[in-house]
Design a protein around this motif. Structure first.
Motif, short mmCIF file in Angstrom:
data_model
loop_
_atom_site.label_atom_id
_atom_site.label_comp_id
_atom_site.label_asym_id
_atom_site.label_seq_id
_atom_site.Cartn_x
_atom_site.Cartn_y
_atom_site.Cartn_z
N GLY A 1 0.85 -1.19 0.00
CA GLY A 1 0.00 0.00 0.00
C GLY A 1 0.88 1.23 0.00
N ILE B 1 0.65 5.84 -0.32
CA ILE B 1 -0.22 7.02 -0.34
C ILE B 1 0.58 8.26 -0.70
CG2 ILE B 1 -1.97 6.24 1.30
CD1 ILE B 1 -0.32 7.70 3.51
N GLU C 1 -4.06 10.44 -3.09
CA GLU C 1 -4.11 9.20 -3.86
C GLU C 1 -3.49 8.04 -3.11
OE1 GLU C 1 -2.58 9.31 -7.95
OE2 GLU C 1 -2.06 7.19 -7.71
N GLN D 1 -2.56 3.66 -3.51
CA GLN D 1 -2.44 2.49 -4.39
C GLN D 1 -2.29 1.25 -3.52
OE1 GLN D 1 0.81 3.05 -7.18
NE2 GLN D 1 -0.19 4.80 -8.17
N LEU E 1 -3.82 -3.44 -9.59
CA LEU E 1 -3.43 -2.30 -8.78
C LEU E 1 -4.69 -1.46 -8.57
CD1 LEU E 1 -0.97 -0.65 -7.58
CD2 LEU E 1 -1.02 0.64 -9.72
N LYS F 1 -10.29 2.83 -8.96
CA LYS F 1 -10.03 2.25 -10.28
C LYS F 1 -9.09 1.06 -10.12
CE LYS F 1 -7.22 4.28 -13.33
NZ LYS F 1 -6.67 5.17 -14.37
N VAL G 1 -6.48 -1.30 -12.07
CA VAL G 1 -5.69 -1.47 -13.29
C VAL G 1 -5.07 -2.86 -13.24
CG1 VAL G 1 -3.68 -0.61 -14.57
CG2 VAL G 1 -5.16 0.99 -13.36
N LYS G 2 -5.24 -3.60 -14.33
CA LYS G 2 -4.62 -4.93 -14.36
C LYS G 2 -3.12 -4.77 -14.56
CE LYS G 2 -8.33 -7.87 -15.94
NZ LYS G 2 -9.04 -8.35 -17.12
N ILE G 3 -2.36 -5.47 -13.78
CA ILE G 3 -0.91 -5.48 -14.00
C ILE G 3 -0.48 -6.93 -14.24
CG2 ILE G 3 -0.31 -3.32 -12.84
CD1 ILE G 3 0.27 -4.84 -10.33
#
Lengths: 66, 270
Positions: free
Chosen positions: B152, B154, B158, B160, B224, B235, B237-239
């Motif tokens: 994780g 920040i 934002e 992730q 992600l 959102k 996102v495929k990684i």
């Protein structure tokens, strides 16, 4: 030609490189990971990779805080 | 431990009645060992929920001391803890929340020389570090030891999150092969961070850890999750596994841990 950047379709001039696209979008290439058609583009290849019609890009930005 | 005490049945009753958890799952949690990198913004909510869930053993590493500027988001620590070790403060907070949990504080900074030995006996690792050298170190160590890792991070508004299952899915280097050039990515200290942001991101990380232990549900493997708190947008996102990944691909070149240089003052309470 049309490409998809982070899920959104957009027009892009023929011959545009990944680096140029990042410049156009004001994205700092040193702070991002770029996935082109499901493959990561190494940072040093960004200026050499020319986009094609229907390319799909995901650009994510480095975030490091905790 | 093979059966619950009456107090435990009551404490974990809302878990036990969930078919996906049940008595069996709760027992797995009580026997699990989770290691948290950082007792800061992300580590605070993650550790709170993992301790409340009854994770049997929680290791928590942080070499910093509590600063006034941490208290806006690092909810493990109180005003009275300013100046004290974050890892020790975390231990006290967590053990008073749940005496079933054994908390092992690590006050030394993680490096290539100590990390393997420290994390080798833990089942799952949760990365809530605030600097890139530690993030790469933790990723690489988890790849070498094949430990699942909840990542994780920040920045401002934002967050992730991704869950790394080494060799099965992509690792942190599959996405970000090498650290960003020094000084390019500002720290929370330099750029600010919304206090509640790590509350959301760290709680998502804790959710992933609990699911990994239970073996239930879908985890963020190969995904992600990007959270934009300002626009309240999530959102995914495929990684993908990077066939040229320097550490987890067939072409791996990294065979030992690397101590990257500290780029900035990012580790001080961000």
């Amino acid at each position: 030609m049309k490409i998809t950047l982070n899920g959104e379709s957009r027009e892009c001039p023929e011959g545009t490189t990944v680096e140029k696209l990042l410049d156009l979008c004001k994205i700092d290439k040193n702070r991002t990971a770029v996935e082109l058609n499901l493959q990561i583009v190494p940072r040093k290849e960004l200026s050499a990779r020319v986009l094609k019609d229907a390319d799909i890009l995901e650009v994510v930005t480095f975030v490091g805080g905790g | 431990m093979s059966s619950f005490t009456e107090e435990q049945i009551e404490r974990y009753s809302r878990h036990i009645i969930l078919p996906e958890v049940g008595g069996k799952g709760q027992m797995k949690l009580l026997k699990a060992k989770v290691f948290l990198v950082g007792a800061g913004g992300l580590g605070s909510p993650a550790a709170f929920y993992l301790a409340a869930a009854g994770i049997g053993k929680i290791g928590i590493a942080d070499s910093d001391c509590v600063d006034h500027s941490n208290l806006q988001r690092q909810i493990l620590h109180s005003t009275k803890d300013v100046g004290r070790s974050k890892a020790i403060s975390a231990k006290e907070t967590l053990e008073s929340l749940n005496p079933d949990v054994e908390v092992i504080p690590y006050t030394e900074r993680l490096n290539s020389g100590n990390i393997m030995d420290i994390i080798k006996d833990y089942d799952v690792i949760l990365d809530g570090a605030d600097n890139f050298p530690t993030r790469y170190l933790v990723n690489d160590a988890c790849v070498f030891l094949r430990k699942p890792l909840s990542h994780g991070s920040i920045f401002r508004f934002e967050g992730q999150v991704t869950t790394i299952v080494p060799f099965d899915g992509p690792c942190y280097r599959c996405l970000y092969e090498t650290p960003p050039p020094p000084g390019l990515v500002p720290s929370c200290q330099e750029a600010g961070v919304l206090g509640v942001l790590p509350g959301v991101v760290g709680s998502i990380q804790a959710t992933e850890v609990v699911k990994l232990i239970l073996g239930k549900g879908q985890i963020l493997k190969g995904k992600l999750l990007i959270y934009d708190s300002l626009n309240m947008d999530f959102k995914k996102v495929k990684i993908h596994k990077n066939p040229n990944c320097p550490i987890c691909s067939d072409k791996a070149t990294i065979k030992e841990l690397i101590d990257y240089e500290e780029f900035c003052q990012a580790h001080v309470g961000s």
